[in-house]
Design an enzyme around this catalytic site. Structure first.
Site, PDB file in Angstrom:
ATOM      1  NE  ARG A  68     -23.573 -20.872   8.479  1.00 56.89           N
ATOM      2  CZ  ARG A  68     -24.841 -22.390   7.019  1.00 56.89           C
ATOM      3  NH1 ARG A  68     -25.747 -22.501   7.602  1.00 56.89           N
ATOM      4  NH2 ARG A  68     -24.012 -22.440   6.333  1.00 56.89           N
ATOM      5  CD  GLU A 113      -9.271  24.201  -4.289  1.00 55.05           C
ATOM      6  OE1 GLU A 113      -8.460  23.616  -4.537  1.00 55.05           O
ATOM      7  OE2 GLU A 113      -9.627  25.201  -3.264  1.00 55.05           O
ATOM      8  CG  HIS A 141     -23.233 -12.667   9.408  1.00 58.08           C
ATOM      9  ND1 HIS A 141     -21.515 -12.172  10.913  1.00 58.08           N
ATOM     10  CD2 HIS A 141     -24.162 -12.524  10.081  1.00 58.08           C
ATOM     11  CE1 HIS A 141     -23.176 -11.407  10.911  1.00 58.08           C
ATOM     12  NE2 HIS A 141     -24.425 -12.061  10.906  1.00 58.08           N
ATOM     13  N   GLY A 142     -20.390 -15.458   6.874  1.00 59.64           N
ATOM     14  CA  GLY A 142     -20.173 -16.580   5.863  1.00 59.64           C
ATOM     15  C   GLY A 142     -20.610 -16.165   4.709  1.00 59.64           C
ATOM     16  CB  ILE A 165     -18.380  18.993  -0.990  1.00 61.53           C
ATOM     17  CG1 ILE A 165     -17.118  19.944  -1.355  1.00 61.53           C
ATOM     18  CG2 ILE A 165     -19.010  19.723   0.202  1.00 61.53           C
ATOM     19  CD1 ILE A 165     -15.973  19.754  -0.631  1.00 61.53           C
ATOM     20  CG  PHE A 167     -15.161  21.744   6.298  1.00 59.03           C
ATOM     21  CD1 PHE A 167     -15.372  21.872   7.339  1.00 59.03           C
ATOM     22  CD2 PHE A 167     -14.783  20.974   5.782  1.00 59.03           C
ATOM     23  CE1 PHE A 167     -13.812  23.011   6.967  1.00 59.03           C
ATOM     24  CE2 PHE A 167     -13.082  21.024   6.482  1.00 59.03           C
ATOM     25  CZ  PHE A 167     -12.657  21.822   6.883  1.00 59.03           C
ATOM     26  CB  ALA A 168     -16.522  23.434   0.642  1.00 53.36           C
ATOM     27  CD  GLU A 192     -14.724  14.746   9.139  1.00 56.10           C
ATOM     28  OE1 GLU A 192     -14.473  14.338  10.562  1.00 56.10           O
ATOM     29  OE2 GLU A 192     -16.718  14.504   8.927  1.00 56.10           O
ATOM     30  N   GLY A 193      -9.396  12.986   6.744  1.00 53.93           N
ATOM     31  CA  GLY A 193      -8.074  12.910   7.223  1.00 53.93           C
ATOM     32  C   GLY A 193      -7.858  11.699   7.619  1.00 53.93           C
TER      33      GLY A 193
END
Lengths: 256, 383
Positions: B268, B127, B338-339, B157, B123-124, B363-364
């Site tokens: 952990r 600009e 997770h550190g 794109i 989808f283009a 997409e916004g």
């Protein structure tokens, strides 16, 4: 070419086995097509695609086994038969009798099954079925070639390869390495839900309970003893050997 | 009320879950390091049908409902997002325009090959001067005989290096502003089509985004998508349609991060016990779980509303906003739980943390979603 595939629905190999009141607990367990039977389904579909014909998948098992049949249909099998009448359940003897009754009602050139099921691992049903039908069988195949009526089967003979020639009709069982089973495609899943699946009962097969009564009995179900820490022997090497031999004889009783 | 997914959707979700676990996830580190999805994996994904989700069955696709697509995207979100993005961009903004707005001849020409993945879609719109402000396009399309001549540049794109079919927005009548924009179906082998630089990105490795240049590019008039002058509306429709799917991908990634985080917290040990026993960790995990559950049901509700043909402009914007913001919050907490392991590239957590960031932008942007929500609120309260 008409190909029949016998399959079994088993626990997913990654499931943990839990025993409750002497029985294996099935709640929340993920079921799959027995992996060896998956090779059988794949091989049947490939042969059908090459040579034409029809693939019918058959199972003896509870209602939930329909899911395994639908998966096989989604992979590409054409038709399925489910023997989910509890009167048809028993041991390997029973299963072979029931499958034979189903098979005798149809035309076939080749029967493919898994070498064994990963749950009880008996490896008996398919071979017994061949005996019931009075046809030859070749087990643990790693390669299968069909030319007209002639079959060349490469089988895993305890690590060596044995090449067997046979003619149809024939029953073969699949070993790991026969092929790489495909994933059912998404469109295959949709199509599978529209393919014919027939349920059969004791009466449909013209069997009586006595005909198929189990010949074995399960007296106890238990898990293997939990693995304990190993023992490291020390001291003079000759003494260690003696100690080891004695332990193997008396403690673990693995040497007579 | 019914909160169950249809049986067929559940079956497909299971297959995609198995496929992701066994075929994609083992390659995730390789894809990340080589910044490339192996062709063999793309081929297997095509065989599974993952490129035909949006395309109707009569053209060789699955013609899935939005509910079905979201269920599959949820599973696809549970692995490297670069792979997921190739599929998301193709099935979403890359093909939805052609599915929804094309005429029969265009459908027959493009959809069967897009359904199999032989032709990948892109989808283009964006600009250099026109991003969130889509109406500021400068790419021009001038009618000349039976064709349009396009000149201009597109940036960011997604799928451009592998795509064959592009939905391109260009200005046909500068005097009319947004109503002077037209959408075109452009093939990569059209004369005057050129691909520019492939961008180096923070994340989404394996998925590629590039610039496009059109120099007197000739587009046959039969490749106008929909009506001349409706390109802006088309673009908004295509983007709106993609929002639920994007949120569903975020949902899958969030679930993956929660699964990992709970397991890690239970394993952990610090101060002589699993860190799960620390109340602060429990609270982090609870907050993650609540947000995921909320996101899941917002996703499936918007998908369901879409399938019912309801107007979802506001809800889809809410969902895209919420999904991407939740994904970022959860990725941040997953790193914290997770550190050090969460920061090291040998483990997947930091990858998700980087991949999450773009979801608030593409997409916004989150800000644009809030504008859309507010505009809808204003409409509701002032009519």
């Amino acid at each position: 070419m008409n190909i029949l595939v016998c399959l079994k629905q088993t626990f997913d190999t990654e499931e943990r086995i839990v025993i409750e009141n002497g029985k294996i607990k099935e709640d929340g367990v993920k079921f799959v097509i027995n992996p060896y039977d998956e090779y059988a389904v794949e091989e049947a579909i490939r042969l059908r695609d090459d040579l034409g014909g029809q693939v019918t998948v058959i199972t003896v098992g509870p209602e939930r086994a329909e899911e395994a049949l639908r998966t096989a249909l989604a992979m590409g099998a054409d038709e399925a038969i489910l023997a989910d009448d509890p009167a048809l359940f028993g041991d390997e003897y029973t299963a072979a009798k029931v499958l034979a009754a189903i098979v005798k009602q149809r035309e076939f050139d080749l029967i493919i099954a898994g070498n064994q099921a990963v749950d009880d691992g008996s490896g008996q049903v398919a071979v017994r079925l061949a005996e019931e039908l009075g046809i030859p069988h070749v087990s643990t195949l790693t390669k299968l070639e069909v030319n007209g009526n002639q079959v060349v089967a490469h089988r895993d003979a305890e690590g060596d390869e044995e090449i067997v020639e046979a003619s149809l009709p024939l029953l073969v069982t699949a070993q790991q390495g026969l092929n790489e089973p495909r994933y059912p495609s998404l469109i295959g899943i949709r199509k599978a839900n529209k393919k014919p699946l027939t349920k059969v009962t004791l009466a449909d097969l013209g069997l009586s309970l006595e005909d198929i009564e189990a010949r074995t009995e399960i007296t106890e179900t238990f898990l293997p003893a939990p693995k304990t820490a190993g023992q490291i022997l020390s001291g003079d090497l000759a003494d260690q050997v003696k100690e080891l031999v004695s332990a193997l004889k008396t403690k673990d009783k693995v040497v007579g | 009320m019914n909160f169950e997914l249809p049986e067929e959707v559940l079956q497909m979700k299971d297959i995609v879950r198995d496929f992701v676990e066994n075929e994609v996830e083992p390659l995730a580190m390789q894809i990340e390091e080589e910044n490339c999805v192996p062709d063999a994996l793309l081929e297997r994904s095509k065989a599974l049908g993952l490129f035909g989700l949006s395309i109707p069955e009569e053209y060789g696709g699955m013609g899935l409902s939005m509910l079905g697509k979201c269920a599959i995207y949820e599973e696809l979100g549970k692995t490297i997002n670069g792979y997921t993005t190739i599929l998301g961009a193709h099935n979403g903004i890359g093909s939805v325009g052609i599915v929804e707005l094309s005429n029969e001849e265009q459908r027959r020409r493009y959809l069967p090959k897009m359904a199999t993945g032989e032709w990948i879609g892109a989808f283009a719109l964006t600009e250099p001067q026109a991003g969130s402000n889509a109406a500021a396009l400068r790419t021009t399309a001038v009618k000349k005989g039976d064709r349009y001549i396009l000149n201009g540049q597109k940036i960011y794109i997604t799928n451009a290096p592998i795509a064959h079919v592009f939905t391109v927005m260009a200005v046909t009548d500068p005097a009319k502003g947004p109503k002077g924009i037209t959408s075109f179906i452009v093939e990569r082998n059209f004369k005057g089509f050129q691909m520019g630089k492939v961008e180096k990105k923070m994340g989404l490795h394996g998925s590629h985004t590039a610039q496009l240049y059109f120099e007197d590019m000739e587009v046959p008039e039969e490749n106008v998508l929909g009506q001349e002058g409706q390109g802006y509306v088309n673009a908004l429709k295509i983007l709106a349609n993609g929002r639920a799917g994007l949120a569903a991908r975020c949902l899958g990634s969030c679930q993956y991060l929660l699964d990992r985080s709970v397991r890690y917290a239970l394993e952990r040990e610090q101060f002589g016990k699993p860190i799960f026993e620390q109340q602060i960790i429990q609270h982090y995990l609870s907050e993650m779980a609540v947000e995921i559950e909320t996101l899941r049901w917002l996703t499936y509700r918007v998908a369901w509303m879409t399938d019912q043909g309801m107007n979802v402009v506001k809800e889809a914007a809410m969902l895209k906003l919420y999904g991407s913001e939740v994904y970022n919050r959860i990725a941040d907490k997953a790193v914290q739980i997770h550190g050090g392991v969460g920061y090291i590239a040998e483990y997947p957590i930091e990858r998700f943390y980087r991949d999450a960031r773009i979801t608030r932008i593409y997409e916004g942007t989150s800000e644009i979603q809030k504008n859309i929500i507010a505009a809808q609120l204003k409409k509701e309260y002032t009519r």
